[in-house]
Design an enzyme around this catalytic site. Structure first.
Site, PDB file in Angstrom:
ATOM      1  N   ASN A  12     -13.367  -5.457 -52.324  1.00 54.87           N
ATOM      2  CA  ASN A  12     -13.313  -6.680 -52.886  1.00 54.87           C
ATOM      3  C   ASN A  12     -12.972  -7.974 -51.877  1.00 54.87           C
ATOM      4  O   ASN A  12     -11.559  -7.686 -50.654  1.00 54.87           O
ATOM      5  CB  ASN A  12     -12.026  -6.735 -53.544  1.00 54.87           C
ATOM      6  CG  ASN A  12     -11.452  -8.291 -53.462  1.00 54.87           C
ATOM      7  OD1 ASN A  12     -12.161  -9.204 -53.502  1.00 54.87           O
ATOM      8  ND2 ASN A  12     -10.245  -8.122 -54.089  1.00 54.87           N
ATOM      9  N   LYS A  14     -12.269 -10.826 -50.965  1.00 56.27           N
ATOM     10  CA  LYS A  14     -11.342 -12.036 -51.286  1.00 56.27           C
ATOM     11  C   LYS A  14     -11.914 -13.043 -50.595  1.00 56.27           C
ATOM     12  O   LYS A  14     -13.018 -13.474 -50.191  1.00 56.27           O
ATOM     13  CB  LYS A  14     -10.148 -11.780 -50.799  1.00 56.27           C
ATOM     14  CG  LYS A  14      -9.545 -10.227 -51.173  1.00 56.27           C
ATOM     15  CD  LYS A  14      -8.274 -10.309 -50.697  1.00 56.27           C
ATOM     16  CE  LYS A  14      -7.971  -8.990 -51.469  1.00 56.27           C
ATOM     17  NZ  LYS A  14      -6.670  -8.229 -51.602  1.00 56.27           N
ATOM     18  N   HIS A 101      -7.446 -10.170 -61.647  1.00 57.22           N
ATOM     19  CA  HIS A 101      -6.974  -9.946 -59.972  1.00 57.22           C
ATOM     20  C   HIS A 101      -5.701 -10.517 -59.634  1.00 57.22           C
ATOM     21  O   HIS A 101      -5.168 -11.614 -60.617  1.00 57.22           O
ATOM     22  CB  HIS A 101      -7.478  -9.991 -58.805  1.00 57.22           C
ATOM     23  CG  HIS A 101      -7.381  -8.814 -57.205  1.00 57.22           C
ATOM     24  ND1 HIS A 101      -6.171  -9.680 -56.649  1.00 57.22           N
ATOM     25  CD2 HIS A 101      -7.695  -8.590 -56.319  1.00 57.22           C
ATOM     26  CE1 HIS A 101      -6.375  -8.970 -55.602  1.00 57.22           C
ATOM     27  NE2 HIS A 101      -6.954  -8.335 -55.848  1.00 57.22           N
ATOM     28  N   GLU A 173      -3.773  -1.351 -60.190  1.00 60.64           N
ATOM     29  CA  GLU A 173      -3.176  -1.617 -58.753  1.00 60.64           C
ATOM     30  C   GLU A 173      -2.279  -2.361 -58.836  1.00 60.64           C
ATOM     31  O   GLU A 173      -1.783  -3.426 -59.027  1.00 60.64           O
ATOM     32  CB  GLU A 173      -4.622  -3.284 -58.323  1.00 60.64           C
ATOM     33  CG  GLU A 173      -4.463  -3.822 -57.047  1.00 60.64           C
ATOM     34  CD  GLU A 173      -5.257  -4.488 -56.247  1.00 60.64           C
ATOM     35  OE1 GLU A 173      -6.041  -4.104 -55.958  1.00 60.64           O
ATOM     36  OE2 GLU A 173      -5.763  -5.606 -57.195  1.00 60.64           O
ATOM     37  N   SER A 222      -4.056  -1.104 -50.796  1.00 63.09           N
ATOM     38  CA  SER A 222      -3.789  -0.983 -48.967  1.00 63.09           C
ATOM     39  C   SER A 222      -5.053   0.936 -49.208  1.00 63.09           C
ATOM     40  O   SER A 222      -3.798   1.508 -47.876  1.00 63.09           O
ATOM     41  CB  SER A 222      -2.426  -0.531 -48.929  1.00 63.09           C
ATOM     42  OG  SER A 222      -1.677  -1.782 -49.186  1.00 63.09           O
ATOM     43  N   GLY A 243      -8.991  -3.881 -50.569  1.00 60.40           N
ATOM     44  CA  GLY A 243      -9.326  -4.696 -50.020  1.00 60.40           C
ATOM     45  C   GLY A 243     -10.135  -4.747 -48.862  1.00 60.40           C
ATOM     46  O   GLY A 243     -10.698  -5.234 -47.456  1.00 60.40           O
TER      47      GLY A 243
HETATM   48  P1  PGA Z   1      -6.188  -4.382 -50.634  1.00 57.38           P
HETATM   49  O1  PGA Z   1      -6.432  -5.204 -51.602  1.00 57.38           O
HETATM   50  O2  PGA Z   1      -6.771  -3.151 -49.961  1.00 57.38           O
HETATM   51  O3  PGA Z   1      -5.969  -5.234 -48.664  1.00 57.38           O
HETATM   52  O4  PGA Z   1      -4.246  -3.951 -50.651  1.00 57.38           O
HETATM   53  C1  PGA Z   1      -6.438  -4.744 -52.473  1.00 57.38           C
HETATM   54  C2  PGA Z   1      -7.173  -5.697 -53.559  1.00 57.38           C
HETATM   55  O5  PGA Z   1      -6.013  -6.709 -53.570  1.00 57.38           O
HETATM   56  O6  PGA Z   1      -7.824  -5.532 -54.684  1.00 57.38           O
END
Ligand code: PGA
Length: 262
Positions: A12, A14, A101, A173, A222, A243
């Protein structure tokens, strides 16, 4: 095609890789890293900003890579300024779409009811929804995590009949564990397993065991190449939503290999 054995490493991105030089750099390194990747039963699903979808789909040709979007609208076409149609995503090369999300819920006011209609629209356009659910920090503190998962899942899936459930991927998540929320720890293995068992139980009750077992349940929050074993492999998850770490192609591939059991 649905294959129970196929795990997913979903990137992802973003609203990142925004400058064209960043995108170019990422693609170059990804193609290099990918050459050495050993993946047997894991698929990479890359979800860039939608304007990049076409470029990703044209540049990356691999059996082990598919593409997705980070959101879609609940109608396929019409007078909806600024919205993106699931049908357009599908014809642009997406096979998946992330829905619900926590950042969509927080900044764009998305509710479980909205997620439910988007799931419907995505399935209609042959996209596989990756539905995100999970408790926030306050809900965690008050011990309501499992109640939140239960409510969100039931509301999001309320209109999905037996024939279609296997096309959906559920992502557990916990919102507090997302890297941009600066978590000082991640969920314990038993907490992730508990969430997974609850999700599987709800699916079994709502459909049946055979159907429930076809649904992939992945973990997000994370994930990096140091903790992927602990938060994904050991709790028996079917993959991860990644992410921040997905912005480094070598790390992304490493995580996919860990999920794959390499
Ligand atoms: P992150 O994001 O791996 O940076 O925690 C995951 C997400 O929000 O899908």
């Amino acid at each position: 095609m649905i294959n129970k054995q196929e795990k997913l490493a979903v990137a992802n991105f973003k609203m990142n890789l925004s400058a064209s030089y960043e995108l170019k750099h990422w693609l170059t390194n990804f193609l290099k890293a990918k050459q050495k990747a050993r993946l047997e039963e894991t698929k990479l699903v890359l979800c860039p900003q939608i304007t990049y979808l076409d470029q990703f789909a044209k540049k990356i040709k691999s059996r082990q890579v598919e593409f997705g979007a980070q959101d879609c609208f609940w109608e396929q076409k019409g007078a909806f300024t600024g919205a993106v149609s699931p049908a357009t995503l599908y014809s642009g090369g997406a096979q998946y779409v992330i829905l619900g999300h926590s950042e969509r819920r927080k900044y764009f006011g998305e509710t479980d009811e909205i997620v439910a209609v988007k799931i419907e629209a995505a399935l209609k356009a042959s996209l596989q929804p990756i539905v995100c659910i999970g408790e926030n920090a306050q809900e965690k503190r008050t011990g309501s995590s499992l109640r939140v998962i239960d409510q969100q899942l039931k509301k999001c899936l309320k209109d999905i009949g037996r024939g279609r459930i296997e096309k959906i991927v559920i992502c557990y998540e916990p919102v507090w564990a997302i890297s941009s929320n600066d978590p000082d720890h991640l969920p314990e293995m038993n907490e992730i397993m508990e969430a997974k068992l609850l999700i599987r139980k709800i699916l079994t009750d709502q459909y049946d065991r055979r159907m429930a077992e076809k649904v992939r349940i992945i973990y997000g929050g994370s994930v990096d190449n140091k903790n992927a074993n602990e938060v994904c492999v050991e709790p028996g998850m079917d993959g991860a939503l990644i992410g921040k770490a997905s912005l480094a192609p070598y790390d992304l591939i490493k995580i996919a290999e860990i999920i794959d059991g390499q």
